[in-house]
Design a protein around this motif. Structure first.
Motif, PDB file in Angstrom:
ATOM      1  N   ASN A   1       1.002  -1.271   0.196  1.00  0.00           N
ATOM      2  CA  ASN A   1       0.031   0.047  -0.026  1.00  0.00           C
ATOM      3  C   ASN A   1       0.744   1.249   0.176  1.00  0.00           C
ATOM      4  OD1 ASN A   1      -2.908   1.140   0.022  1.00  0.00           O
ATOM      5  ND2 ASN A   1      -2.357   1.761   2.313  1.00  0.00           N
ATOM      6  N   ASN A   2       2.301   1.100   0.234  1.00  0.00           N
ATOM      7  CA  ASN A   2       2.935   2.116   0.254  1.00  0.00           C
ATOM      8  C   ASN A   2       2.699   3.288   1.317  1.00  0.00           C
ATOM      9  OD1 ASN A   2       4.953   1.770  -1.490  1.00  0.00           O
ATOM     10  ND2 ASN A   2       3.928   2.120  -3.134  1.00  0.00           N
ATOM     11  N   THR A   3       2.503   2.750   2.582  1.00  0.00           N
ATOM     12  CA  THR A   3       2.320   3.616   3.856  1.00  0.00           C
ATOM     13  C   THR A   3       3.217   3.079   4.837  1.00  0.00           C
ATOM     14  OG1 THR A   3       0.256   1.888   4.082  1.00  0.00           O
ATOM     15  CG2 THR A   3       0.018   4.123   2.827  1.00  0.00           C
ATOM     16  N   MET A   4       3.397   4.058   5.865  1.00  0.00           N
ATOM     17  CA  MET A   4       3.871   3.886   7.057  1.00  0.00           C
ATOM     18  C   MET A   4       2.854   4.439   8.299  1.00  0.00           C
ATOM     19  SD  MET A   4       7.663   5.122   8.746  1.00  0.00           S
ATOM     20  CE  MET A   4       8.298   4.564   7.037  1.00  0.00           C
TER      21      MET A   4
ATOM     22  N   LEU B   1       4.167   6.626   1.334  1.00  0.00           N
ATOM     23  CA  LEU B   1       5.661   6.140   0.858  1.00  0.00           C
ATOM     24  C   LEU B   1       5.644   6.091  -0.653  1.00  0.00           C
ATOM     25  CD1 LEU B   1       6.520   3.355   3.432  1.00  0.00           C
ATOM     26  CD2 LEU B   1       6.769   6.082   3.756  1.00  0.00           C
ATOM     27  N   PHE B   2       6.942   6.396  -1.072  1.00  0.00           N
ATOM     28  CA  PHE B   2       7.056   6.196  -2.696  1.00  0.00           C
ATOM     29  C   PHE B   2       8.238   5.373  -2.934  1.00  0.00           C
ATOM     30  CE2 PHE B   2       5.250  10.311  -1.560  1.00  0.00           C
ATOM     31  CZ  PHE B   2       4.061  10.612  -2.515  1.00  0.00           C
ATOM     32  N   PRO B   3       8.226   4.835  -4.309  1.00  0.00           N
ATOM     33  CA  PRO B   3       9.500   4.136  -4.500  1.00  0.00           C
ATOM     34  C   PRO B   3      10.650   4.831  -4.690  1.00  0.00           C
ATOM     35  CG  PRO B   3       7.669   3.871  -6.274  1.00  0.00           C
ATOM     36  CD  PRO B   3       7.241   4.968  -5.283  1.00  0.00           C
ATOM     37  N   GLN B   4      11.827   4.351  -4.173  1.00  0.00           N
ATOM     38  CA  GLN B   4      13.145   4.923  -4.081  1.00  0.00           C
ATOM     39  C   GLN B   4      13.493   5.326  -5.769  1.00  0.00           C
ATOM     40  OE1 GLN B   4      15.595   2.632  -1.714  1.00  0.00           O
ATOM     41  NE2 GLN B   4      15.537   4.317  -0.443  1.00  0.00           N
ATOM     42  N   PRO B   5      14.063   6.893  -5.786  1.00  0.00           N
ATOM     43  CA  PRO B   5      14.373   6.917  -7.268  1.00  0.00           C
ATOM     44  C   PRO B   5      15.651   6.262  -7.354  1.00  0.00           C
ATOM     45  CG  PRO B   5      14.962   8.747  -5.875  1.00  0.00           C
ATOM     46  CD  PRO B   5      14.094   7.782  -5.085  1.00  0.00           C
ATOM     47  N   LYS B   6      16.004   5.574  -8.708  1.00  0.00           N
ATOM     48  CA  LYS B   6      17.393   5.132  -9.058  1.00  0.00           C
ATOM     49  C   LYS B   6      18.264   5.942  -9.101  1.00  0.00           C
ATOM     50  CE  LYS B   6      15.602   0.888 -11.376  1.00  0.00           C
ATOM     51  NZ  LYS B   6      14.174   0.997 -11.737  1.00  0.00           N
TER      52      LYS B   6
ATOM     53  N   ARG C   1      14.291   9.727  11.392  1.00  0.00           N
ATOM     54  CA  ARG C   1      14.205   8.334  11.642  1.00  0.00           C
ATOM     55  C   ARG C   1      13.008   7.829  10.788  1.00  0.00           C
ATOM     56  NH1 ARG C   1      10.798   5.407  16.574  1.00  0.00           N
ATOM     57  NH2 ARG C   1      11.459   3.609  16.022  1.00  0.00           N
ATOM     58  N   VAL C   2      11.871   8.507  10.414  1.00  0.00           N
ATOM     59  CA  VAL C   2      10.772   8.046   9.468  1.00  0.00           C
ATOM     60  C   VAL C   2      11.435   7.802   8.004  1.00  0.00           C
ATOM     61  CG1 VAL C   2       8.580   8.786   8.430  1.00  0.00           C
ATOM     62  CG2 VAL C   2       8.938   8.916  10.799  1.00  0.00           C
ATOM     63  N   GLN C   3      12.316   8.906   7.685  1.00  0.00           N
ATOM     64  CA  GLN C   3      13.046   8.913   6.329  1.00  0.00           C
ATOM     65  C   GLN C   3      13.901   7.628   6.276  1.00  0.00           C
ATOM     66  OE1 GLN C   3      15.261  12.410   6.594  1.00  0.00           O
ATOM     67  NE2 GLN C   3      13.751  13.766   5.723  1.00  0.00           N
ATOM     68  N   GLN C   4      14.721   7.158   7.514  1.00  0.00           N
ATOM     69  CA  GLN C   4      15.669   6.150   7.390  1.00  0.00           C
ATOM     70  C   GLN C   4      14.758   4.679   7.477  1.00  0.00           C
ATOM     71  OE1 GLN C   4      18.868   6.325   6.997  1.00  0.00           O
ATOM     72  NE2 GLN C   4      18.560   3.987   6.399  1.00  0.00           N
ATOM     73  N   THR C   5      13.726   4.723   8.153  1.00  0.00           N
ATOM     74  CA  THR C   5      12.863   3.505   8.107  1.00  0.00           C
ATOM     75  C   THR C   5      12.349   3.024   6.698  1.00  0.00           C
ATOM     76  OG1 THR C   5      12.410   4.206  10.519  1.00  0.00           O
ATOM     77  CG2 THR C   5      11.195   2.737   9.369  1.00  0.00           C
ATOM     78  N   ALA C   6      11.981   4.272   6.086  1.00  0.00           N
ATOM     79  CA  ALA C   6      11.338   3.904   4.943  1.00  0.00           C
ATOM     80  C   ALA C   6      12.446   3.532   3.784  1.00  0.00           C
ATOM     81  CB  ALA C   6      10.646   5.366   4.283  1.00  0.00           C
ATOM     82  N   ALA C   7      13.943   4.180   3.911  1.00  0.00           N
ATOM     83  CA  ALA C   7      14.545   3.880   3.126  1.00  0.00           C
ATOM     84  C   ALA C   7      15.245   2.584   3.348  1.00  0.00           C
ATOM     85  CB  ALA C   7      16.099   4.705   3.401  1.00  0.00           C
ATOM     86  N   ASP C   8      15.178   1.975   4.712  1.00  0.00           N
ATOM     87  CA  ASP C   8      15.334   0.511   4.967  1.00  0.00           C
ATOM     88  C   ASP C   8      14.361  -0.313   4.327  1.00  0.00           C
ATOM     89  OD1 ASP C   8      17.367   1.553   6.649  1.00  0.00           O
ATOM     90  OD2 ASP C   8      16.276   1.227   8.570  1.00  0.00           O
TER      91      ASP C   8
ATOM     92  N   ARG D   1      13.222  -0.103   1.382  1.00  0.00           N
ATOM     93  CA  ARG D   1      13.461   0.481  -0.046  1.00  0.00           C
ATOM     94  C   ARG D   1      12.265   1.441  -0.202  1.00  0.00           C
ATOM     95  NH1 ARG D   1      15.498  -4.653  -3.049  1.00  0.00           N
ATOM     96  NH2 ARG D   1      17.521  -4.215  -3.110  1.00  0.00           N
ATOM     97  N   ARG D   2      11.874   2.254   0.404  1.00  0.00           N
ATOM     98  CA  ARG D   2      10.816   3.223   0.102  1.00  0.00           C
ATOM     99  C   ARG D   2      11.298   4.608   0.238  1.00  0.00           C
ATOM    100  NH1 ARG D   2       9.585  -0.789  -1.992  1.00  0.00           N
ATOM    101  NH2 ARG D   2       7.509  -1.555  -2.080  1.00  0.00           N
ATOM    102  N   LEU D   3      10.638   5.759  -0.189  1.00  0.00           N
ATOM    103  CA  LEU D   3      11.185   7.011   0.284  1.00  0.00           C
ATOM    104  C   LEU D   3       9.946   7.741   0.735  1.00  0.00           C
ATOM    105  CD1 LEU D   3      12.807   9.745  -0.590  1.00  0.00           C
ATOM    106  CD2 LEU D   3      11.285   9.900  -2.626  1.00  0.00           C
ATOM    107  N   PHE D   4      10.335   8.233   1.924  1.00  0.00           N
ATOM    108  CA  PHE D   4       9.330   9.548   2.500  1.00  0.00           C
ATOM    109  C   PHE D   4       9.879  10.754   2.325  1.00  0.00           C
ATOM    110  CE2 PHE D   4       7.743  12.073   6.243  1.00  0.00           C
ATOM    111  CZ  PHE D   4       6.352  12.087   5.482  1.00  0.00           C
TER     112      PHE D   4
END
Length: 468
Positions: free
Chosen positions: A104-107, A213-218, A117-124, A126-129
């Motif tokens: 669902n791309n949510t946190m 949340l969003f997909p991480q850019p390449k 911390r929210v940014q890093q958790t999303a990155a862990d 493989r998502r982007l906040f």
């Protein structure tokens, strides 16, 4: 008040109800050190149920409530007045990340979670906040939502309001509204979520949120372009948007004086050009195809801007370290300005098409009234948000500003109003701009806002003296 404090201690534990001056001091001083409030206590609940219990006690004992996150606000929105009647309700202990849904791309996070911390958790995961701002290492999600924080990626992803799908809120009566729905479509009546976002804790206390949340850019690509004017910056913005479309994530405007201050006070952060220019634009692309595709897009746009006489010099980062060096020029502007001395800050927004004319007109008016004033102009040009700050004339000490700051602010805000802008883009109103806004909002708009406040918080216990 002794009975109220005792009841709070029974509700959440004595160690989490602070009354000693040494313990409460950090919660009562605003971030810029301009104002110190007073409180009967600082309470630090650890759950939504404990927040609700405290709010019910505040109703029972008629105690005003000042919700507070990371205490990073700039308009005194999370600081109590000096009466000592209010309780500061700190949400810092509510820092649980409750759930991540990568399909669902949510946190779902609690209000006291630090943004970084929210940014890093999303990155862990493989998502982007994408919410990003200078205070991300200490500000909290609850505070971000309460002030509808913006930051550097609004151009692509929107403000905090656009990044939130659902809320959990404790009402002024101590009831709990569970609106933690991760839905992108829910057309079932009034949008209660949007009432609380940007309300600065005056209508209820946000205790948790469902974030997008969003997909991480390449790939990410950063460039710094040298310009002669804000009008050229707008021409560049239009060109890059046309060439790069949604890959354009950030577009920051900085005056030459801004970067002059950065180089002066942070010599380890040099300008990458041999010649200084009047203005600069910092651009960032986030690409979901490849590093090569991002580089080709940005290089082609910059080359075209060169050919059209918009950009007069430019550098492009070829590594993460180089990108961070370019962003350091932007991020150190507030620190450099503080090192230069006192300043008058203005957080404003304007229709993007009118920004260049506003800068010219307001600068001329200020110089007529106060020759030698030094505007420090920077901000998120891509979404129309400027930090239009003022430093004292070079020949004056920084104490010169104090007796003139109200008149300077009046010139700036009146000009913002003439150009159909807002005197608060992303910092909120708090108590600092509560009376100022009356000059610019219509009586009808203020009446509607007060009607909502009266309906939800008839006893005026929620962050009184702020916003309305």
């Amino acid at each position: 008040m002794t009975d109220f404090v005792a009841a709070c201690r029974r509700a959440i534990g004595a160690q989490h109800v602070l009354t000693e001056e040494a313990d409460t001091a950090p919660y009562l001083l605003d971030r810029r050190g301009r104002f110190t409030g007073a409180a009967c206590a600082v309470v630090r609940p650890a759950s939504t149920e404990e927040v609700a219990a405290i709010v019910r006690l505040c109703n029972e004992f008629d105690v005003p409530i000042v919700p507070q996150g990371g205490n990073t606000g700039l308009v005194l929105g999370g600081i109590p007045d000096r009466s000592g009647k209010a309780v500061v309700l700190s949400l810092q202990r509510m820092e649980c990340i409750r759930a991540i849904d990568t399909v669902n791309n949510t946190m779902t996070v609690e209000a006291g979670c630090i943004l970084q911390r929210v940014q890093q958790t999303a990155a862990d995961a493989r998502r982007l906040f994408p919410l990003s701002l200078a205070a991300e290492g200490s500000c909290t999600i609850g505070g971000n939502l309460s002030s509808n924080a913006g930051g550097t990626a609004v151009l692509r992803y929107g403000n905090s309001r656009e990044l939130c799908l659902g809320l959990e809120v404790v009402t002024p009566q101590g009831e709990i509204w569970n609106g933690l729905r991760g839905l992108r479509k829910d057309n079932t009546g009034y949008d209660l979520r949007d009432l609380y976002i940007g309300a600065e804790g005056t209508l209820g206390i946000i205790t948790a949120a469902v974030l997008k949340l969003f997909p991480q850019p390449k790939a990410q690509r950063t460039a710094l372009a040298a310009l002669h004017s804000p009008a050229d910056a707008l021409r560049l913005l239009t060109l890059v948007q046309r060439q790069c479309d949604a890959t354009l994530t950030g577009f920051e405007l900085m005056s030459g004086f801004c970067l002059e201050l950065v180089v002066r006070h942070f010599p380890q952060t040099p300008l990458p050009f041999n010649t200084p220019y009047p203005y600069y634009a910092l651009l960032e692309l986030s690409d979901h195809e490849s590093e090569m595709h991002a580089a080709e897009l940005l290089d082609a746009a910059i080359d075209q801007a060169h050919e059209q006489g918009i950009v007069h010099d430019a550098v492009t980062a070829h590594s993460l370290a180089q990108s961070q060096q370019l962003w350091a020029l932007r991020e150190r502007i507030p620190l450099a300005q503080a090192a230069e001395g006192r300043n008058v800050k203005h957080d404003i927004s304007l229709p993007i098409s009118r920004i260049a004319d506003f800068i010219d007109a307001t600068g001329s008016e200020l110089q007529q009234s106060y020759p030698g004033l030094r505007p420090v102009i920077f901000g998120h040009l891509g979404d129309g948000n400027l930090h239009y700050n003022i430093a004292q004339p070079a020949s004056e000490s920084d104490t010169w500003l104090l007796p003139h700051q109200d008149a300077i602010t009046r010139i700036v805000h009146d000009s913002v109003h003439r150009f159909d802008g807002s005197i608060s883009a992303e910092h909120g109103l708090g108590s600092m701009k509560r009376d100022e806004i009356l000059r610019y909002k219509s009586p009808v708009e203020m009446k509607l806002m007060r009607t909502i406040k009266q309906a939800l918080d008839p006893r005026n216990l929620m962050n009184p003296g702020k916003v309305v």
